[in-house]
Design a protein around this motif. Structure first.
Motif, short mmCIF file in Angstrom:
data_model
loop_
_atom_site.label_atom_id
_atom_site.label_comp_id
_atom_site.label_asym_id
_atom_site.label_seq_id
_atom_site.Cartn_x
_atom_site.Cartn_y
_atom_site.Cartn_z
N VAL A 150 12.86 53.53 70.40
CA VAL A 150 14.03 53.23 71.23
C VAL A 150 15.22 54.07 70.80
O VAL A 150 15.57 54.11 69.61
N GLN A 151 15.83 54.72 71.75
CA GLN A 151 17.06 55.46 71.50
C GLN A 151 18.26 54.62 71.92
O GLN A 151 18.24 53.96 72.96
N VAL A 180 21.80 45.20 67.46
CA VAL A 180 21.60 44.82 66.06
C VAL A 180 20.79 45.89 65.34
O VAL A 180 21.06 46.23 64.18
N GLY A 181 19.79 46.45 66.04
CA GLY A 181 19.04 47.56 65.46
C GLY A 181 19.93 48.74 65.13
O GLY A 181 19.78 49.39 64.09
N LEU A 182 20.88 49.03 66.02
CA LEU A 182 21.84 50.10 65.77
C LEU A 182 22.67 49.79 64.54
O LEU A 182 22.87 50.66 63.67
N LEU A 183 23.19 48.56 64.44
CA LEU A 183 23.99 48.18 63.27
C LEU A 183 23.18 48.32 61.99
O LEU A 183 23.71 48.77 60.96
N THR A 196 16.04 41.30 78.75
CA THR A 196 17.02 40.21 78.80
C THR A 196 18.28 40.64 78.06
O THR A 196 18.31 41.68 77.38
N ILE A 197 19.31 39.83 78.18
CA ILE A 197 20.53 40.07 77.42
C ILE A 197 20.22 40.04 75.92
O ILE A 197 20.71 40.88 75.15
N ARG A 198 19.38 39.11 75.51
CA ARG A 198 19.01 39.03 74.08
C ARG A 198 18.29 40.29 73.63
O ARG A 198 18.49 40.75 72.50
N ASP A 199 17.49 40.89 74.51
CA ASP A 199 16.84 42.16 74.17
C ASP A 199 17.87 43.26 73.98
O ASP A 199 17.76 44.10 73.08
N MET A 200 18.88 43.28 74.87
CA MET A 200 19.95 44.27 74.71
C MET A 200 20.62 44.11 73.35
O MET A 200 20.89 45.10 72.66
N ARG A 219 12.31 50.98 63.85
CA ARG A 219 11.28 49.96 64.10
C ARG A 219 11.13 49.71 65.59
O ARG A 219 12.08 49.87 66.35
N ASP A 220 9.93 49.28 65.99
CA ASP A 220 9.72 48.90 67.38
C ASP A 220 10.65 47.75 67.74
O ASP A 220 11.01 46.92 66.88
N LEU A 221 11.04 47.69 69.01
CA LEU A 221 11.97 46.65 69.46
C LEU A 221 11.19 45.58 70.22
O LEU A 221 10.70 45.82 71.33
N PRO A 222 11.04 44.38 69.63
CA PRO A 222 10.34 43.30 70.35
C PRO A 222 11.20 42.77 71.49
O PRO A 222 12.43 42.73 71.40
N LEU A 223 10.55 42.38 72.58
CA LEU A 223 11.26 41.91 73.77
C LEU A 223 10.88 40.47 74.08
O LEU A 223 9.80 39.99 73.71
N ASP A 224 11.76 39.78 74.79
CA ASP A 224 11.49 38.39 75.16
C ASP A 224 10.25 38.26 76.04
O ASP A 224 9.62 37.20 76.07
#
Length: 366
Positions: free
Chosen positions: A27-28, A129-132, A120-124, A14-19
């Motif tokens: 995203v890899q 979480v996406g990996l998990l 941001t750190i939250r984006d990281m 899925r696409d990764l939303p950012l702050d």
């Protein structure tokens, strides 16, 4: 300019939303794993790396050949025992060891460079979480992090409270101070003042902003150490000479050491990644993310916490750890806290501090 290297890697479905309001597609995430995952997937430990760290927590670095940055902690029979636990360590987005970052190709086939969105750190942590999710791990036994890794651990606990049963935050903070931001800005300006930076478009060029990146690393490295440690290791000793040169060569051992640190860093890290990751750290403020009150960040937490600081750490001093502990107490979260004595400054969490081993093992195994 460090080459992009990854061992294991997957692409988020899925696409990764950012702050920032933007999103990243395709995203890899590059990662390493150690130990077997239990059938019920209950024994997973996520280790989050610091600013200049990577996924090679307990295996040799593919560029430098050096042992993993926490090899003394992670492995069979060690503090994080891979005979019992399945350990995951992933390279954060924005970095340069295989996860999507400024050196990665955008949709047009060219490196993002400064087109990469500010993160941001939250984006990281969204990436982690996406990996998990891709790995089918719903709940971690423990999430562990030191320094910027501790920020990620706290962010996961605050924003995904159901994802970890234990949170171990070491030598970290809930927000970057003005002093922290100031040191990072010196490093960023050193990089951007290097004529080889070229506005970030140096990929594929014969030269990269190595001089600026080396200075940035030198300035930052000072903050990772303590005055006691520097004095004990170097004092005012001269480097390979009997008297001062009355010039600007590295007369003192400490000068030679910093130059060595700066030069070596350019072989394994990307200057643009340094810009993006330091900016993410500067933006970090858990209280601001949760209505201006840090206790709100942990109100829904179901985890147990352990917060560890070091008495010689002036980058993230003990007072900042106590601030986190007070907020956890206010939120009613179970938390243990210890300030450990060590002469190594902020880097104590990476070095041989036996008391740290005991505290960590007791918390993970308890």
């Amino acid at each position: 300019m460090a080459p992009v290297i990854a061992s294991k890697s997957l692409t988020l479905s899925r696409d990764l939303p950012l702050d920032s309001g933007q999103a990243l597609a395709g995203v890899q995430i590059a990662f390493e794993t150690y130990g077997e995952l239990a059938e019920d997937r209950s024994n997973a430990i996520l280790i989050c790396h610091a600013l200049t760290g990577d996924q090679y927590v307990a295996s040799n670095h593919p560029i430098t050949g050096k042992p993993g940055w926490w090899e003394r902690m992670v492995g069979p029979g060690k503090v994080v025992d891979t005979n019992r636990f399945h350990v995951i360590c992933a390279n954060v987005i924005g970095s340069c060891m295989g996860s999507t970052g400024p050196a990665s190709n955008a949709a047009d086939g060219q490196p993002y460079a400064m087109r990469f969105p500010v993160i941001t750190i939250r984006d990281m942590v969204r990436g982690l979480v996406g990996l998990l999710d891709e790995l089918g791990i719903e709940r971690l036994h423990t999430v562990i992090g030191g320094s910027m890794g501790g920020m990620q651990a706290l962010s996961l606990a605050a924003n995904w409270p159901e994802r970890a049963a234990r949170v171990l935050a070491i030598a970290t903070t809930a927000r970057h101070s003005a002093q922290n931001i100031a040191f990072h800005e010196v490093g960023r300006q050193a990089i951007m003042a290097d004529p080889n930076w070229r506005g970030g478009d140096y990929y594929g060029a014969e030269t990269a902003p190595d001089a600026g990146l080396a200075v940035a690393r030198m300035a930052a490295h000072i903050t990772y150490l303590s005055e006691e440690g520097l004095t004990e290791k170097f004092g005012r000793n001269l480097q390979d000479r009997d008297k001062k040169s009355f010039g600007f060569d590295a007369d003192f051992q400490v000068e030679s050491y910093l130059r060595y640190q700066g030069s070596g860093f350019t072989q394994r890290f990307d200057a643009n990644s340094y810009l993006y990751i330091t900016r993410a750290m500067d933006y970090f403020d858990l209280a601001e993310e949760h209505g201006g009150k840090l206790a709100n960040a942990f109100a829904g937490s179901r985890a147990r916490f352990c917060v560890i600081s070091f008495d010689s750490d002036w980058l993230y001093p003990t007072a900042q750890s106590r601030h986190i502990v007070h907020a956890l107490n206010a939120a009613g979260a179970p938390v243990s806290f210890v300030e450990l004595s060590a002469p190594f400054g902020h880097d104590s969490f990476l070095l041989d501090v036996p008391a740290l081993d005991r505290v960590m093992k007791g918390f993970i195994d308890g």
